[in-house]
Scaffold this motif. Structure first.
Motif, mmCIF file in Angstrom:
data_model
loop_
_atom_site.group_PDB
_atom_site.id
_atom_site.type_symbol
_atom_site.label_atom_id
_atom_site.label_comp_id
_atom_site.label_asym_id
_atom_site.label_seq_id
_atom_site.Cartn_x
_atom_site.Cartn_y
_atom_site.Cartn_z
ATOM 1 N N ALA A 178 3.809 -0.579 6.533
ATOM 2 C CA ALA A 178 4.777 -1.603 6.919
ATOM 3 C C ALA A 178 5.351 -1.302 8.305
ATOM 4 O O ALA A 178 5.394 -0.143 8.731
ATOM 5 C CB ALA A 178 5.908 -1.653 5.895
ATOM 6 N N LEU A 234 -2.185 -0.823 6.073
ATOM 7 C CA LEU A 234 -1.342 -0.839 4.882
ATOM 8 C C LEU A 234 0.111 -0.467 5.156
ATOM 9 O O LEU A 234 0.978 -0.693 4.312
ATOM 10 C CB LEU A 234 -1.907 0.132 3.841
ATOM 11 N N GLY A 252 -0.889 -3.748 0.667
ATOM 12 C CA GLY A 252 0.379 -3.263 1.197
ATOM 13 C C GLY A 252 1.374 -4.406 1.292
ATOM 14 O O GLY A 252 1.177 -5.453 0.673
ATOM 15 N N PRO A 253 2.416 -4.211 2.059
ATOM 16 C CA PRO A 253 2.640 -3.002 2.861
ATOM 17 C C PRO A 253 3.350 -1.908 2.076
ATOM 18 O O PRO A 253 3.977 -2.161 1.060
ATOM 19 C CB PRO A 253 3.515 -3.521 4.004
#
Length: 218
Positions: free
Chosen positions: A128, A126, A100-101
């Protein structure tokens, strides 16, 4: 809970077969309403033939759909324009998820195939800051409310299929999907675990044997 007679159930099954519709796609527009008009990267877990991922691609800079079934992923790739900001890959959501993010993570009718707590922990990792997680899932009917919603869905199911098909019998096959299995967690149990992991998460029982989960990573 058996209230409808076998004859009524058989009649409803015939109507369902005559006017099929995709229960998961039914929630796609609802999912979009939970999301910003524009966002960066999106991840669709259990993306199937890519219907939701392509819708996300209208708002996202980049969408990645992951599914464990190579046959389904190949179909998704075939159906997707090369110009769309959408890609698909064969991956296990628990072990092969890309780094991620992601500003948006979606998961429709797939999380009951995964270890629930570990899956939510992975999604949280993952996502944000400021990102949105939207899940449409299946749970095991346990309470009176669960059974009542299921009972209401039985006659509504062919009725909505008739409306979606505009009263015409549909010869169209539904989208390819991976083999399904029954959900083993009740809504009460999964809500408790989700609330422990995701402060402020919103869960709701839905018609057509589904529930929804929405979490914004504030």
């Amino acid at each position: 809970m058996k209230i409808l007679s076998p004859g009524v159930l058989r009649a409803l099954e015939h109507l369902n077969a005559a006017y099929p519709w995709d229960h998961n796609a039914h929630y796609h527009r609802w999912i979009l309403r939970q999301l910003p008009q524009r966002f960066g990267r999106a991840l669709d877990i259990g993306s199937g033939t890519g219907d939701l991922a392509r819708l996300l691609g209208r708002r996202a800079n980049k969408v990645l759909g992951v599914d464990r079934d190579p046959r389904v992923v190949a179909r998704a790739q075939h159906l997707t324009s090369p110009d769309a900001p959408v890609a698909f890959t064969v991956a296990d959501a628990m072990t092969d998820t890309p780094s991620g993010p992601f500003e948006v993570i979606t998961c429709v009718a797939a999380i009951h195939h995964l270890p629930f707590t570990q899956a939510l922990t992975n999604f949280r990792r993952l996502l944000a800051p400021g990102g949105s997680l939207v899940v449409v899932g299946l749970s095991r009917a346990e309470t009176r409310v669960d059974h009542l919603l299921g009972l209401m869905s039985v006659p509504l199911n062919p009725a909505l299929g008739w409306l979606k098909n505009k009263g015409r019998r549909s010869p169209r096959p539904l989208s390819m999907t991976a083999p399904t299995r029954a959900a083993d967690m009740s809504f009460k149990d999964l809500a408790r675990e989700a609330q422990d992991l995701l402060p402020g998460v919103r869960l709701r029982r839905r018609l057509f044997w589904r529930y929804t989960l929405v979490w914004h990573n504030r």
